[in-house]
Design a protein around this motif. Structure first.
Motif, PDB file in Angstrom:
ATOM      1  N   TRP A  63      46.070  42.009  28.536  1.00  0.00           N
ATOM      2  CA  TRP A  63      46.307  41.788  29.959  1.00  0.00           C
ATOM      3  C   TRP A  63      46.200  40.300  30.274  1.00  0.00           C
ATOM      4  O   TRP A  63      47.066  39.737  30.960  1.00  0.00           O
ATOM      5  CB  TRP A  63      45.309  42.590  30.797  1.00  0.00           C
ATOM      6  N   CYS A  64      45.140  39.652  29.791  1.00  0.00           N
ATOM      7  CA  CYS A  64      44.952  38.220  30.054  1.00  0.00           C
ATOM      8  C   CYS A  64      46.087  37.397  29.456  1.00  0.00           C
ATOM      9  O   CYS A  64      46.577  36.446  30.082  1.00  0.00           O
ATOM     10  CB  CYS A  64      43.603  37.751  29.521  1.00  0.00           C
ATOM     11  N   GLU A  65      46.514  37.761  28.277  1.00  0.00           N
ATOM     12  CA  GLU A  65      47.616  37.061  27.618  1.00  0.00           C
ATOM     13  C   GLU A  65      48.897  37.158  28.459  1.00  0.00           C
ATOM     14  O   GLU A  65      49.578  36.154  28.690  1.00  0.00           O
ATOM     15  CB  GLU A  65      47.815  37.678  26.240  1.00  0.00           C
ATOM     16  N   LYS A  66      49.208  38.363  28.928  1.00  0.00           N
ATOM     17  CA  LYS A  66      50.413  38.587  29.731  1.00  0.00           C
ATOM     18  C   LYS A  66      50.310  37.894  31.090  1.00  0.00           C
ATOM     19  O   LYS A  66      51.268  37.276  31.560  1.00  0.00           O
ATOM     20  CB  LYS A  66      50.666  40.089  29.936  1.00  0.00           C
ATOM     21  N   GLU A  67      49.169  38.005  31.731  1.00  0.00           N
ATOM     22  CA  GLU A  67      48.991  37.395  33.048  1.00  0.00           C
ATOM     23  C   GLU A  67      48.989  35.873  32.964  1.00  0.00           C
ATOM     24  O   GLU A  67      49.516  35.196  33.853  1.00  0.00           O
ATOM     25  CB  GLU A  67      47.686  37.877  33.683  1.00  0.00           C
ATOM     26  N   ALA A  68      48.411  35.315  31.915  1.00  0.00           N
ATOM     27  CA  ALA A  68      48.409  33.861  31.741  1.00  0.00           C
ATOM     28  C   ALA A  68      49.842  33.355  31.641  1.00  0.00           C
ATOM     29  O   ALA A  68      50.211  32.353  32.277  1.00  0.00           O
ATOM     30  CB  ALA A  68      47.604  33.468  30.506  1.00  0.00           C
ATOM     31  N   ALA A  69      50.669  34.066  30.872  1.00  0.00           N
ATOM     32  CA  ALA A  69      52.069  33.671  30.728  1.00  0.00           C
ATOM     33  C   ALA A  69      52.820  33.855  32.051  1.00  0.00           C
ATOM     34  O   ALA A  69      53.601  32.994  32.456  1.00  0.00           O
ATOM     35  CB  ALA A  69      52.736  34.487  29.625  1.00  0.00           C
ATOM     36  N   HIS A  70      52.568  34.953  32.741  1.00  0.00           N
ATOM     37  CA  HIS A  70      53.265  35.265  33.993  1.00  0.00           C
ATOM     38  C   HIS A  70      52.930  34.264  35.097  1.00  0.00           C
ATOM     39  O   HIS A  70      53.797  33.881  35.880  1.00  0.00           O
ATOM     40  CB  HIS A  70      52.917  36.688  34.444  1.00  0.00           C
ATOM     41  N   HIS A  71      51.657  33.853  35.171  1.00  0.00           N
ATOM     42  CA  HIS A  71      51.201  32.984  36.262  1.00  0.00           C
ATOM     43  C   HIS A  71      50.970  31.532  35.840  1.00  0.00           C
ATOM     44  O   HIS A  71      50.564  30.719  36.669  1.00  0.00           O
ATOM     45  CB  HIS A  71      49.896  33.524  36.855  1.00  0.00           C
ATOM     46  N   GLY A  72      51.153  31.224  34.553  1.00  0.00           N
ATOM     47  CA  GLY A  72      50.907  29.861  34.087  1.00  0.00           C
ATOM     48  C   GLY A  72      49.437  29.477  34.131  1.00  0.00           C
ATOM     49  O   GLY A  72      49.089  28.355  34.498  1.00  0.00           O
ATOM     50  N   LEU A  73      48.569  30.390  33.724  1.00  0.00           N
ATOM     51  CA  LEU A  73      47.123  30.159  33.778  1.00  0.00           C
ATOM     52  C   LEU A  73      46.598  29.674  32.440  1.00  0.00           C
ATOM     53  O   LEU A  73      47.089  30.081  31.388  1.00  0.00           O
ATOM     54  CB  LEU A  73      46.400  31.466  34.136  1.00  0.00           C
ATOM     55  N   ASP A  74      45.559  28.850  32.482  1.00  0.00           N
ATOM     56  CA  ASP A  74      44.865  28.511  31.247  1.00  0.00           C
ATOM     57  C   ASP A  74      43.929  29.665  30.903  1.00  0.00           C
ATOM     58  O   ASP A  74      43.824  30.644  31.653  1.00  0.00           O
ATOM     59  CB  ASP A  74      44.119  27.180  31.357  1.00  0.00           C
ATOM     60  N   GLY A  75      43.248  29.571  29.776  1.00  0.00           N
ATOM     61  CA  GLY A  75      42.417  30.683  29.308  1.00  0.00           C
ATOM     62  C   GLY A  75      41.337  31.107  30.283  1.00  0.00           C
ATOM     63  O   GLY A  75      41.209  32.279  30.622  1.00  0.00           O
ATOM     64  N   LEU A  76      40.542  30.148  30.747  1.00  0.00           N
ATOM     65  CA  LEU A  76      39.466  30.484  31.675  1.00  0.00           C
ATOM     66  C   LEU A  76      40.039  30.918  33.022  1.00  0.00           C
ATOM     67  O   LEU A  76      39.485  31.803  33.681  1.00  0.00           O
ATOM     68  CB  LEU A  76      38.511  29.297  31.831  1.00  0.00           C
ATOM     69  N   ALA A  78      42.768  32.625  33.345  1.00  0.00           N
ATOM     70  CA  ALA A  78      43.178  34.018  33.126  1.00  0.00           C
ATOM     71  C   ALA A  78      41.966  34.950  33.220  1.00  0.00           C
ATOM     72  O   ALA A  78      42.058  36.043  33.795  1.00  0.00           O
ATOM     73  CB  ALA A  78      43.856  34.174  31.773  1.00  0.00           C
ATOM     74  N   PHE A  79      40.819  34.527  32.683  1.00  0.00           N
ATOM     75  CA  PHE A  79      39.596  35.339  32.777  1.00  0.00           C
ATOM     76  C   PHE A  79      39.198  35.540  34.240  1.00  0.00           C
ATOM     77  O   PHE A  79      38.931  36.669  34.668  1.00  0.00           O
ATOM     78  CB  PHE A  79      38.457  34.686  31.988  1.00  0.00           C
ATOM     79  N   HIS A  80      39.161  34.469  35.020  1.00  0.00           N
ATOM     80  CA  HIS A  80      38.785  34.585  36.434  1.00  0.00           C
ATOM     81  C   HIS A  80      39.807  35.426  37.198  1.00  0.00           C
ATOM     82  O   HIS A  80      39.434  36.219  38.072  1.00  0.00           O
ATOM     83  CB  HIS A  80      38.612  33.201  37.061  1.00  0.00           C
ATOM     84  N   HIS A  81      41.076  35.281  36.864  1.00  0.00           N
ATOM     85  CA  HIS A  81      42.130  36.103  37.474  1.00  0.00           C
ATOM     86  C   HIS A  81      41.905  37.577  37.130  1.00  0.00           C
ATOM     87  O   HIS A  81      42.063  38.453  37.991  1.00  0.00           O
ATOM     88  CB  HIS A  81      43.500  35.615  36.975  1.00  0.00           C
ATOM     89  N   TYR A  82      41.529  37.854  35.895  1.00  0.00           N
ATOM     90  CA  TYR A  82      41.238  39.224  35.465  1.00  0.00           C
ATOM     91  C   TYR A  82      40.082  39.810  36.285  1.00  0.00           C
ATOM     92  O   TYR A  82      40.159  40.953  36.754  1.00  0.00           O
ATOM     93  CB  TYR A  82      40.904  39.229  33.972  1.00  0.00           C
ATOM     94  N   MET A  83      39.027  39.026  36.477  1.00  0.00           N
ATOM     95  CA  MET A  83      37.892  39.499  37.275  1.00  0.00           C
ATOM     96  C   MET A  83      38.338  39.824  38.708  1.00  0.00           C
ATOM     97  O   MET A  83      37.921  40.831  39.281  1.00  0.00           O
ATOM     98  CB  MET A  83      36.768  38.450  37.301  1.00  0.00           C
ATOM     99  N   ARG A  84      39.186  38.961  39.286  1.00  0.00           N
ATOM    100  CA  ARG A  84      39.704  39.221  40.638  1.00  0.00           C
ATOM    101  C   ARG A  84      40.548  40.492  40.670  1.00  0.00           C
ATOM    102  O   ARG A  84      40.411  41.314  41.574  1.00  0.00           O
ATOM    103  CB  ARG A  84      40.568  38.049  41.113  1.00  0.00           C
ATOM    104  N   ARG A  85      41.430  40.643  39.685  1.00  0.00           N
ATOM    105  CA  ARG A  85      42.337  41.785  39.693  1.00  0.00           C
ATOM    106  C   ARG A  85      41.622  43.120  39.460  1.00  0.00           C
ATOM    107  O   ARG A  85      41.958  44.108  40.116  1.00  0.00           O
ATOM    108  CB  ARG A  85      43.443  41.605  38.648  1.00  0.00           C
TER     109      ARG A  85
END
Length: 176
Positions: A63-76, A78-85
């Motif tokens: 999920w983090c890998e896909k969302e990072a690519a979709h939103h242009g997020l760095d690793g950390l 993507a983690f914070h985005h995952y916590m929000r989602r």
């Protein structure tokens, strides 16, 4: 502050729901919990956690890998985005208290866990252990995206269902 919005796309042909181009399934909380705790009753809490851990880890990482690519997020990011989602999707309110990728550590507070419903509020034991693998996978992705390889272990230090706290606390450390 307004309520967070998550855009859901429904495919007219298949009826499948997606968020950020990832397929989703919407089910009532009681449906998921009834199935989860039926499996736990059959296997026992420790065995169920052992069985679910690899899938939860893999899913969070993916999920983090896909969302990072979709939103242009760095690793950390993507983690914070995952916590929000996962918070926005009703799993509970996840709050990152601290995270140190260099040390491979994190603390995450969880309020209003989906697993701690009225029936299990005073169960006297941990019931949210499934989230530990999600933290491992999402933080291992964050490290990998930063060029580091980490093998982490997350544990539920305490759970609101134990009856002594109003929230759950997860601690992440390097796997030994």
């Amino acid at each position: 502050m307004g309520k967070p919005q998550v855009e859901i796309t429904v495919d007219d042909t298949t009826g499948r729901w997606s968020v950020d181009a990832l397929p989703m399934i919407l089910v009532p909380q009681h449906f998921f919990l009834n199935n989860h705790f039926a499996l736990e009753a059959e296997l026992g809490p420790e065995r169920l956690a052992e069985v679910l851990r690899p899938a939860g880890h893999r899913s969070a990482y993916h999920w983090c890998e896909k969302e990072a690519a979709h939103h242009g997020l760095d690793g950390l990011g993507a983690f914070h985005h995952y916590m929000r989602r996962i918070t926005q999707r009703g799993w509970g309110q996840f709050e990152v208290l601290d995270v140190d990728l260099g040390a491979g550590t994190a603390s995450v507070r969880l309020r209003n866990s989906a697993f701690v419903d009225e029936e299990r509020r005073r169960l006297g034991r941990k019931v949210c252990t499934m989230f530990a693998a999600w933290l491992e996978g999402s933080l291992e992705y964050a490290a990998a995206a930063s060029g580091r390889t980490l093998h982490l272990h997350a544990r539920e230090a305490y759970c609101a269902a134990e009856g002594t706290h109003d929230h759950c606390l997860f601690e992440v450390t390097p796997r030994r």
